[in-house]
Write a protein that holds these residues in place. Structure first.
Motif, PDB file in Angstrom:
ATOM      1  N   PRO A 161      25.376  -2.320   3.979  1.00 22.48           N
ATOM      2  CA  PRO A 161      25.689  -3.707   3.642  1.00 22.48           C
ATOM      3  C   PRO A 161      25.133  -4.201   2.307  1.00 22.48           C
TER       4      PRO A 161
ATOM      5  N   ILE B 136      30.094  -5.435  15.153  1.00 23.61           N
ATOM      6  CA  ILE B 136      28.915  -5.858  14.391  1.00 23.61           C
ATOM      7  C   ILE B 136      28.470  -7.246  14.837  1.00 23.61           C
TER       8      ILE B 136
ATOM      9  N   TYR C 170      24.703  -8.651  16.852  1.00 27.01           N
ATOM     10  CA  TYR C 170      23.805  -9.751  16.531  1.00 27.01           C
ATOM     11  C   TYR C 170      23.794 -10.809  17.634  1.00 27.01           C
TER      12      TYR C 170
ATOM     13  N   MET D 192      23.992 -13.151  12.016  1.00 27.09           N
ATOM     14  CA  MET D 192      24.437 -12.066  11.143  1.00 27.09           C
ATOM     15  C   MET D 192      24.562 -12.573   9.712  1.00 27.09           C
TER      16      MET D 192
ATOM     17  N   ASN E 259      26.666  -8.189   6.008  1.00 22.42           N
ATOM     18  CA  ASN E 259      26.973  -7.204   7.043  1.00 22.42           C
ATOM     19  C   ASN E 259      28.468  -7.055   7.275  1.00 22.42           C
TER      20      ASN E 259
ATOM     21  N   GLN F  78      30.157  -3.772   6.057  1.00 19.88           N
ATOM     22  CA  GLN F  78      30.217  -2.537   6.829  1.00 19.88           C
ATOM     23  C   GLN F  78      31.515  -2.403   7.614  1.00 19.88           C
TER      24      GLN F  78
END
Length: 417
Positions: free
Chosen positions: A75, A103, A107, A114, A118, A121
């Motif tokens: 990230p 993702i 979180y 988050m 990120n 990714q």
């Protein structure tokens, strides 16, 4: 469809170039691909720099038809792998929704917020394929550009290995490019050096393509690794057979078996098979012969004991070497080596005994040049002695002498028992 695979592996990360992290990824990937019949032609490591990444990717695109890239999928701002690749491919990056959801869920379940970076990714190539990473955050990616297959994997070894094993290899099989595998057979030789063996087989080594022949030197032995690409083991054996026959016709007298079995283990197996016991008397080697044997499980079944007779006083008073031999011929001599072996066999009450005496230092002793070694073997079948001159430092000479001792003793037992 890729028929003649020409694969390249690229590892990305400045930390690899600085030596802060050792690149184990490319070695592991190479082995897995080779065992799957994929020819790896090139490896490159490049730092986190846009221009250098572009140059490396551009070169890979021009010369390879399968490229595996690890690293640079994270990230942070210096994770540039996907950005550079997208420019090379003339495509766009887009959010892969399932990856983004994964993702976000990570979180959410931890009640953490988050950060925006990120989302990077979860980016994949428009028109490409995304491989779900079940053991990490960043997914693996696939993109085909101008006939070249590109695989992008995380740099974390555990995640990379899972993706290769569970996603990349099955994907290749599904696409029909893993129709063959690599099979290997290792032939071991002793009593001939690597250069001599290679000279005798030079034309075979140069002309063979399937199977290939690769010599490898060890400590007192040489191996030949035959590697064949075939659809199954039976087919590989059919490829090995004529090549192996040619090898045996030229150097078969030095062949000791398939795979490499250490000399000390060969000696133990031979003595156990024939019910023989061994003892040693070591001056030059300082107990290295005996200690090498006792590293093997079950050594006590064959080895009764060893004298480390490093001085003339010990040779005379403990081993029983006649003082007249030491005075007339010196400790580094054929008569002394014979007396050491003979007296040790009698005192230890063994079937066979071996002795080592020589010069590990760089100065002549007893009129013998530096590196001179005498190895004697005694049994009720007869007494024999071998003289050789080695080069190298003292430990190299000790180790070489020990290996030669094993070789001569094995040969002796096979000849007389």
């Amino acid at each position: 469809m890729i028929k003649d695979t020409k694969c390249e592996i690229i590892t990305v990360g400045t930390e690899l170039l600085l030596g802060q992290i050792v690149d184990t990824n490319s070695a592991w990937i190479s082995e897995v691909l080779a065992n799957s019949g994929i020819n790896v032609y090139y490896k490159q490591t490049v730092g986190d720099n846009y221009d250098r990444l572009y140059s490396v990717f551009e070169k890979a695109q021009a010369r390879s038809n399968i490229v595996v890239v690890t690293g640079g999928l994270g990230p942070t701002d210096d994770d540039l792998t996907k950005d550079v690749a997208a420019e090379i491919f003339k495509t766009q990056l887009e959010i892969h929704v399932p990856s983004m959801d994964k993702i976000q869920a990570y979180y959410d379940t931890r009640h953490q917020v988050m950060t925006e970076n990120n989302r990077k990714q979860a980016l994949g190539f428009k028109g490409g394929i995304v491989f779900d990473n079940e053991v990490g955050m960043a997914p693996g990616l696939f993109y085909e550009y101008d006939g070249t297959w590109w695989f992008f994997l995380p740099g974390v070894p555990r995640e990379m290995k899972w993706l290769v094993s569970e996603k990349v290899i099955p994907f290749m099989k599904q696409k029909g490019i893993l129709t063959e595998q690599l099979f290997s057979k290792v032939l071991s030789f002793q009593g001939i050096g690597e250069s001599s063996l290679e000279t005798k087989l030079q034309d075979l080594i140069r002309s063979q393509s399937n199977p290939t022949i690769a010599p490898l030197a060890g400590n007192g032995y040489v191996t030949l690794r035959l590697t064949a690409k075939a659809s199954n083991k039976v087919e590989s054996e059919e490829l090995f057979q004529p090549v192996e026959q040619q090898i045996m016709e030229r150097v078969g007298e030095f062949f000791t078996g398939y795979g490499h079995v250490p000399l000390e283990l060969q000696l133990m197996q031979l003595c156990q098979e024939k019910g023989l016991t061994v003892s040693s008397c070591e001056s030059l080697t300082g107990g290295l012969f005996a200690s090498t044997i006792v590293q093997q499980e079950g050594a006590s079944a064959i080895l009764k004991g060893s004298f480390v007779s490093y001085t003339n006083e010990t040779k005379a008073n403990v081993v029983g070497v006649p003082q007249s031999i030491l005075s007339e011929h010196g400790a580094v001599s054929e008569p002394c080596a014979k007396a050491m072996a003979e007296q040790t066999r009698l005192k230890m009450n063994t079937d066979v005994s071996i002795s080592f005496t020589g010069i590990a230092g760089n100065q002549p002793v007893d009129g013998q040049e530096a590196g001179t070694v005498f190895i004697a073997i005694s049994s009720n079948k007869g007494l024999e002695v071998h003289k050789m001159v080695f080069s190298g430092d003292r430990n190299a000479i000790r180790e070489r002498s020990t290996q030669e001792g094993f070789k001569y003793l094995i040969s002796y037992l096979k000849k007389f028992y």
